[in-house]
Design an enzyme around this catalytic site. Structure first.
Site, PDB file in Angstrom:
ATOM      1  CG  ASP A 185      20.095 -40.871  24.664  1.00 33.18           C
ATOM      2  OD1 ASP A 185      20.916 -40.254  23.953  1.00 33.18           O
ATOM      3  OD2 ASP A 185      18.960 -40.420  24.952  1.00 33.18           O
ATOM      4  CE  LYS A 191      19.099 -36.967  24.348  1.00 37.97           C
ATOM      5  NZ  LYS A 191      18.446 -37.866  25.307  1.00 37.97           N
ATOM      6  CG  HIS A 230      16.566 -32.536  24.951  1.00 35.91           C
ATOM      7  ND1 HIS A 230      16.457 -33.106  26.198  1.00 35.91           N
ATOM      8  CD2 HIS A 230      15.866 -33.348  24.117  1.00 35.91           C
ATOM      9  CE1 HIS A 230      15.733 -34.212  26.105  1.00 35.91           C
ATOM     10  NE2 HIS A 230      15.360 -34.381  24.864  1.00 35.91           N
ATOM     11  CE1 TYR A 238      14.492 -37.341  27.687  1.00 32.61           C
ATOM     12  CE2 TYR A 238      16.118 -39.073  27.837  1.00 32.61           C
ATOM     13  CZ  TYR A 238      15.368 -38.200  27.071  1.00 32.61           C
ATOM     14  OH  TYR A 238      15.489 -38.209  25.704  1.00 32.61           O
TER      15      TYR A 238
HETATM   16  P1  NAD Z   1      11.169 -46.552  21.732  1.00 31.53           P
HETATM   17  O1  NAD Z   1      10.880 -46.451  20.289  1.00 31.53           O
HETATM   18  O2  NAD Z   1      12.489 -47.047  22.203  1.00 31.53           O
HETATM   19  O3  NAD Z   1       9.991 -47.405  22.332  1.00 31.53           O
HETATM   20  C1  NAD Z   1       9.924 -47.767  23.683  1.00 31.53           C
HETATM   21  C2  NAD Z   1       8.622 -48.523  23.919  1.00 31.53           C
HETATM   22  O4  NAD Z   1       8.520 -49.609  23.007  1.00 31.53           O
HETATM   23  C3  NAD Z   1       8.605 -49.163  25.291  1.00 31.53           C
HETATM   24  O5  NAD Z   1       8.081 -48.259  26.245  1.00 31.53           O
HETATM   25  C4  NAD Z   1       7.693 -50.356  25.078  1.00 31.53           C
HETATM   26  O6  NAD Z   1       6.363 -49.948  25.157  1.00 31.53           O
HETATM   27  C5  NAD Z   1       8.017 -50.741  23.664  1.00 31.53           C
HETATM   28  N1  NAD Z   1       9.018 -51.830  23.560  1.00 31.53           N
HETATM   29  C6  NAD Z   1      10.353 -51.755  23.826  1.00 31.53           C
HETATM   30  N2  NAD Z   1      10.951 -52.937  23.559  1.00 31.53           N
HETATM   31  C7  NAD Z   1       9.966 -53.779  23.131  1.00 31.53           C
HETATM   32  C8  NAD Z   1       9.957 -55.128  22.708  1.00 31.53           C
HETATM   33  N3  NAD Z   1      11.059 -55.848  22.670  1.00 31.53           N
HETATM   34  N4  NAD Z   1       8.767 -55.651  22.338  1.00 31.53           N
HETATM   35  C9  NAD Z   1       7.626 -54.933  22.367  1.00 31.53           C
HETATM   36  N5  NAD Z   1       7.568 -53.648  22.746  1.00 31.53           N
HETATM   37  C10 NAD Z   1       8.742 -53.062  23.131  1.00 31.53           C
HETATM   38  O7  NAD Z   1      10.813 -45.110  22.366  1.00 31.53           O
HETATM   39  P2  NAD Z   1      11.554 -43.996  23.225  1.00 31.53           P
HETATM   40  O8  NAD Z   1      11.775 -44.418  24.632  1.00 31.53           O
HETATM   41  O9  NAD Z   1      10.766 -42.759  22.994  1.00 31.53           O
HETATM   42  O10 NAD Z   1      12.953 -43.806  22.477  1.00 31.53           O
HETATM   43  C11 NAD Z   1      14.168 -44.411  22.866  1.00 31.53           C
HETATM   44  C12 NAD Z   1      15.123 -43.398  23.422  1.00 31.53           C
HETATM   45  O11 NAD Z   1      15.315 -42.316  22.513  1.00 31.53           O
HETATM   46  C13 NAD Z   1      14.597 -42.682  24.678  1.00 31.53           C
HETATM   47  O12 NAD Z   1      14.629 -43.483  25.815  1.00 31.53           O
HETATM   48  C14 NAD Z   1      15.524 -41.498  24.724  1.00 31.53           C
HETATM   49  O13 NAD Z   1      16.775 -41.895  25.229  1.00 31.53           O
HETATM   50  C15 NAD Z   1      15.605 -41.128  23.254  1.00 31.53           C
HETATM   51  N6  NAD Z   1      14.629 -40.052  22.898  1.00 31.53           N
HETATM   52  C16 NAD Z   1      15.117 -38.811  22.611  1.00 31.53           C
HETATM   53  C17 NAD Z   1      14.264 -37.773  22.291  1.00 31.53           C
HETATM   54  C18 NAD Z   1      14.821 -36.421  21.972  1.00 31.53           C
HETATM   55  O14 NAD Z   1      14.052 -35.437  21.874  1.00 31.53           O
HETATM   56  N7  NAD Z   1      16.113 -36.300  21.785  1.00 31.53           N
HETATM   57  C19 NAD Z   1      12.864 -37.991  22.260  1.00 31.53           C
HETATM   58  C20 NAD Z   1      12.388 -39.270  22.529  1.00 31.53           C
HETATM   59  C21 NAD Z   1      13.280 -40.296  22.837  1.00 31.53           C
END
Ligand code: NAD
Length: 278
Positions: free
Chosen positions: A46, A76, A109, A51
């Site tokens: 994704d 997106k 998005h 990004y």
């Molecule tokens: P997430 O909830 O996936 O959290 C990521 C963070 O959690 C990492 O940076 C790290 O600090 C921690 N983490 C990850 N794995 C871990 C583990 N095993 N143990 C401990 N800590 C851990 O947050 P995200 O990146 O915001 O969301 C995931 C995906 O969702 C994004 O990469 C993106 O593709 C999507 N997203 C979309 C939108 C949108 O507006 N459409 C907004 C935010 C995110």
């Protein structure tokens, strides 16, 4: 051994329920993180034009030796490209950066309010073009609330295949889930770990201890058992492997309910109804 279930979308296309997100991964780190994810068995990536790392995602997929059809790729539309000609140009740029002739899923998005010069129904019609041309195998939206979806459903032809919204144990989004289920729109839960904020919760850590899994694995499993599509992000290679290692256990119904009961309608990201930075 991992076995990632597929979800069938409302147009008959399938999407792996579990994937890898690359929000906030620096372009210089993206290809290595995506390569690790693909080696670990992830088959769904994704990304988004905003990004700034589509080219590096494409590079890692090309390098993997996997056929294009084996990896589900989502991107997106940038918030500054909602006007139809700009959207067409932006979409062509996305395909070029990814080095592919089609994306599996393309999303609006954010539902840009009209005061910012956007009209998301008009933008959706442009995405319908991409879908009819076969350059987007499925189209959907992100950060749409029920009132946005109602307008789309009444004023356009194609029902979005997905709504990508923020979901985590502190933000279960029950009303939006209900609306999407009623209209055959699949829910993609973004920031599934609350960007790490839910991992110290005592209910979650206790369940993790009893399941002999990590808090992140328990939270990801909770999402899957609720039926959402998720794509956690990490740049840490051990965590990328840890996060996909969730297909050898199940939470009990009581454990799923205990985690759902943590809801406090608390967002990590922006509220689509009040965000003012677009
Ligand atoms: P997430 O909830 O996936 O959290 C990521 C963070 O959690 C990492 O940076 C790290 O600090 C921690 N983490 C990850 N794995 C871990 C583990 N095993 N143990 C401990 N800590 C851990 O947050 P995200 O990146 O915001 O969301 C995931 C995906 O969702 C994004 O990469 C993106 O593709 C999507 N997203 C979309 C939108 C949108 O507006 N459409 C907004 C935010 C995110």
């Amino acid at each position: 051994m991992t076995s990632i279930p597929d979800i069938t979308l409302n147009n008959g296309q399938t999407i792996p329920q579990f994937g890898f997100g690359v929000f906030l991964i620096e372009p210089k780190d993206t290809a290595a993180a995506v390569s690790t994810a693909l080696e670990a068995g992830y088959r769904h990536i994704d990304t988004a034009e905003m990004y700034g790392n589509e080219a590096e995602v494409g590079e890692a997929i090309a390098r993997s030796g996997l056929d294009r059809g084996e990896v589900f790729v989502t991107s997106k539309l940038s918030n500054d490209a909602h006007e139809p000609d700009e959207a067409r140009q932006a979409f062509a740029g996305t395909l070029k950066a990814l080095g592919t002739e089609y994306v599996d899923l393309f999303l609006i998005h954010w539902p840009l309010p009209t005061r910012y010069g956007g009209d998301f129904v008009q933008t959706w019609r442009t995405l319908e073009e991409f879908y009819r041309e076969g350059r987007a195998r499925s189209i959907g939206v992100s950060n749409f609330q029920p009132h946005h979806l109602r307008r789309l459903l009444s004023e356009s032809e194609i029902i979005p295949a997905v709504d990508q919204i923020e979901v985590n144990p502190y933000l279960t989004q029950d009303e939006l889930h209900g609306f999407c289920a009623e209209h055959q729109i699949a829910v993609e839960g973004y920031s599934p770990l609350g960007q790490g904020r839910v991992l110290d919760d005592p209910t979650i850590t206790a369940i993790a201890r009893s399941a002999a899994k990590t808090p992140a694995q328990v939270v990801l499993r909770w999402h899957l058992q609720r039926g959402d599509i998720i794509f956690p992000k990490s740049v840490t290679h051990d965590r990328i492997r840890e996060n996909i290692d969730i297909f050898d256990f199940r939470l009990s119904l009581e454990q799923v309910e205990a985690i759902s009961a943590l809801n406090r309608n608390e967002r990590t990201g922006f509220d689509p109804d009040t965000v003012d930075w677009l």
